[in-house]
Design a protein around this motif. Structure first.
Motif, PDB file in Angstrom:
ATOM      1  N   ALA A 134    -116.860  16.703 123.385  1.00 38.72           N
ATOM      2  CA  ALA A 134    -117.700  15.798 122.591  1.00 38.72           C
ATOM      3  C   ALA A 134    -117.415  14.360 123.036  1.00 38.72           C
ATOM      4  N   HIS A 158    -119.610  11.761 121.637  1.00 33.71           N
ATOM      5  CA  HIS A 158    -120.260  10.878 120.672  1.00 33.71           C
ATOM      6  C   HIS A 158    -120.282  11.566 119.315  1.00 33.71           C
ATOM      7  N   TRP A 159    -119.978  10.784 118.268  1.00 32.00           N
ATOM      8  CA  TRP A 159    -119.961  11.325 116.907  1.00 32.00           C
ATOM      9  C   TRP A 159    -121.068  10.679 116.095  1.00 32.00           C
ATOM     10  N   PRO A 178    -119.574  15.688 115.760  1.00 31.54           N
ATOM     11  CA  PRO A 178    -119.955  15.335 117.127  1.00 31.54           C
ATOM     12  C   PRO A 178    -121.429  15.656 117.387  1.00 31.54           C
ATOM     13  N   SER A 209    -110.430  10.233 121.295  1.00 26.22           N
ATOM     14  CA  SER A 209    -111.552  11.170 121.211  1.00 26.22           C
ATOM     15  C   SER A 209    -111.292  12.387 122.090  1.00 26.22           C
ATOM     16  N   GLN A 248    -109.453  16.789 120.849  1.00 28.89           N
ATOM     17  CA  GLN A 248    -110.113  18.044 121.211  1.00 28.89           C
ATOM     18  C   GLN A 248    -109.203  18.994 121.987  1.00 28.89           C
ATOM     19  N   SER A 305    -118.149  21.308 119.579  1.00 36.66           N
ATOM     20  CA  SER A 305    -118.913  20.965 118.381  1.00 36.66           C
ATOM     21  C   SER A 305    -118.044  21.065 117.127  1.00 36.66           C
TER      22      SER A 305
END
Lengths: 349, 117
Positions: free
Chosen positions: A46, A48-49, A55, A116, A120, A127
Motif C-alpha cells: 500500500a 496511499h491511505w 489503504p 508506511s 506492512q 489491503s
C-alpha cells in the motif's frame, strides 16, 4: 563573474550540513531500512491511505524505495541550488530558514514513507495494512522538533542591513519643491528564470491533477497565483515628493505601497541581495517586520516607519531618492504633519 | 530623476523643470529611450499646474531632447545624452569660478556672451 559591490562571503559549513548532509543521511537510513524489510513485505504494498484510514493505493515495493531516494536527491538538490544562489553575507534568516525547511522536509517524508513500509512487514495482503494516521503526526513532530533544534544550533542570523547608510538630506531652498521619480524592473533574464520555474510548477500541478483524476484540481491555483505575483512584481514606479514615498506596480498601479513623510522615522540606503535577504524577487516579505519591492541585486532605499516597520525598494540612484525622502521626512516632522498632505490647494501658473 | 522647482527663484517653473531634465540627461541619470514621468504625475507631485509641465516638455521637444507622442508620453532621444562629454569640463569650470570668487550669475553671463543663442 565579478561583482565588486558585494564581496561573496562563504556560508558557514554548518548551514550546508543542515541543508544537504543531514537530509541525505536521513534519506539513506530510510532507503536502507526499506531495503532490509523488502523480504517481509507483501507485493504490491500500500502506498496511499484514504481519509478513512484504509489503504486505497498500491504499488510494487521498489516504487516506495525509488520515491524515498528520488525525493531526497531532488528536493535536497533544489534546496542546495537555492542556497548556492542566495549570495551575500550569511547566514541570514532566509539562509537558516532554507536549511531548516530542507532538514524538516527530509525527516517528514523519510519517517512517513519508511513507516508506511514498516507497518506492512509480515502482512500478507497490503489491503489489510494498518492505519498510517499516527505516523503523520509523528513525522510532523520529528520534523518540527529537528527544525527548531537546527535553527538554534546554527550560528545566529546576521542582519543583512549592516551596510545601511543613513540618507543625506538634499538641501532645498525655502519654498522649493522636489520630486524624484524612477522606474525599477526585474531584469529580463531573471524574469525568464522565474517563468521557467512557474512553468515547472504548472506542469507538476497539471500532472498532480490528472494523476488523481481531478481530485487535486485546486493545486492548479498555485501556479496561477504565482503567475499573477510575477505579473505584478516585475516593474515598479518609485516616487518621492513632499508627501512621502509611493511605490506602484506597473502598469496597473496596484499593488502600491505609500508611506507618508510624517510616518517616516529613518531613511537609509543599503545594498540588497534578493535571494539572501528577501528569498526572491518582486513584492516580498522578509523576517523582521520588513517588506520590500526587490527587482535586482544592488542599491536600495530603506525606510523605517515610526512604528518600527520597514520597507525596502531596490532602485538605481537610490542615494538621490533617499536624500529627497529624508528632506521630506524632516520637514514633515518640523511642521508637525502626520499622514498625507490634504487640503493643499496651492497651484502655481 | 530628480526635478526641483523653486517658485521664489524668479525663473519660470517650466524652465526649471526643463533644466532638471537637461541636467539629468547630461549626467546620464536619464538614458535615451527612457520615458519622462507623466505630466499629470509630475504636476501632482510638485503641486503645480499640468500645463506648466506640458510647456516644459514642449520646450524639450523643440530642442530635440525628447519625442512627444500621443499615448507614449515623452521619450528621451539620443540627442539628450550629448551633454555627457562636457560634464567634467563644466564641473571644472564651476570649481574654478568658485575658487576665483566669480558668482553664478556672472559665470552664466560670461557663457551667454561666448555662446550666443
Amino acid at each position: 563573474m565579478t561583482d565588486t559591490r558585494s564581496p561573496r562571503t562563504r556560508l558557514p559549513l554548518s548551514v550546508w550540513v543542515v541543508t544537504v548532509a543531514l537530509p541525505l543521511i536521513v534519506a539513506a537510513v530510510a532507503v536502507a531500512l526499506q531495503l532490509a524489510w523488502l523480504p517481509e513485505l507483501p507485493d504490491p504494498i500500500a502506498i496511499h491511505w484514504g481519509p478513512d484510514g484504509a489503504p486505497d493505493g498500491f504499488a510494487p515495493a521498489w516504487a516506495s524505495i525509488a520515491l524515498t531516494g528520488g525525493l531526497a536527491l531532488g528536493l535536497t538538490g533544489l534546496f542546495a541550488l537555492i542556497l548556492g544562489l542566495a549570495r551575500g553575507a550569511g547566514p541570514t534568516a532566509t539562509h537558516k530558514l532554507l536549511a531548516v525547511v530542507s532538514l524538516g522536509e527530509a525527516l517528514f517524508t523519510g519517517v512517513l514513507v519508511t513507516a508506511s513500509v514498516g507497518l506492512q512487514r509480515g502482512v500478507a495482503d497490503a489491503s489489510a495494512a494498518p492505519d498510517l494516521g499516527p505516523w503523520v503526526a509523528i513525522g510532523l513532530g520529528a520534523a518540527v522538533l529537528a527544525g527548531i533544534a537546527a535553527w538554534f544550533a546554527l550560528p545566529p542570523a546576521v542582519r543583512p542591513d549592516a551596510d545601511a547608510v543613513p540618507a543625506r538630506p538634499i538641501a532645498l531652498a525655502p519654498g522649493e519643491r522636489g520630486v524624484w521619480i524612477a522606474t525599477t524592473r526585474v531584469s529580463s533574464g531573471a524574469v525568464a528564470i522565474i517563468l521557467v520555474a512557474v512553468g515547472v510548477a504548472l506542469a507538476a500541478s497539471v500532472f498532480a491533477a490528472v494523476a488523481t483524476d481531478g481530485a487535486l484540481w485546486p493545486v492548479l491555483f498555485v501556479p496561477l497565483l504565482l503567475l499573477v505575483l510575477v505579473c505584478i512584481g516585475v516593474a515598479w514606479r518609485v516616487r518621492v515628493d513632499a508627501s512621502g514615498l509611493a511605490v506602484r506596480s506597473l502598469p496597473l498601479g496596484w499593488p502600491r505601497v505609500v508611506i507618508a513623510a510624517g510616518d517616516i522615522a529613518e531613511v537609509a540606503t543599503e545594498h540588497v541581495e534578493p535571494l539572501a535577504e528577501f528569498g526572491g524577487w518582486g513584492w516580498r516579505w522578509a523576517p523582521g517586520r520588513s517588506f520590500g519591492v526587490v527587482t535586482r541585486s544592488g542599491p536600495a532605499i530603506r525606510v523605517t516607519r515610526r512604528d518600527g516597520r520597514r520597507f525596502t525598494v531596490t532602485v538605481d540612484d537610490a542615494a538621490t531618492g533617499a536624500g529627497l525622502l529624508a528632506t521630506s521626512s524632516s520637514s514633515a516632522t518640523e511642521t508637525g504633519e502626520r499622514g498625507p498632505q490634504t487640503g493643499s490647494a496651492r497651484r502655481d501658473r | 530623476m530628480l526635478i526641483r522647482v523653486d517658485p521664489g527663484s524668479g525663473v519660470a517653473i517650466y524652465d526649471q523643470i526643463a533644466a532638471s531634465v537637461r541636467a539629468a540627461a547630461a549626467r546620464g541619470a536619464l538614458r535615451p529611450g527612457e520615458r519622462l514621468p507623466a505630466a499629470r504625475e509630475l504636476a501632482d507631485a510638485l503641486d503645480i499646474n499640468i500645463h506648466t509641465v506640458l510647456r516644459a516638455y514642449q520646450d524639450l521637444r523643440d530642442e530635440g531632447l525628447v519625442d512627444l507622442r500621443r499615448g507614449r508620453g515623452a521619450v528621451v532621444t539620443e540627442a539628450a545624452s550629448r551633454g555627457a562629454p562636457i560634464l567634467e569640463a563644466v564641473r571644472a569650470l564651476v570649481a574654478e569660478a568658485r575658487n576665483e570668487g566669480v558668482g553664478a550669475q556672472t559665470l552664466i553671463s560670461l557663457i551667454r556672451e561666448e555662446y550666443p543663442a
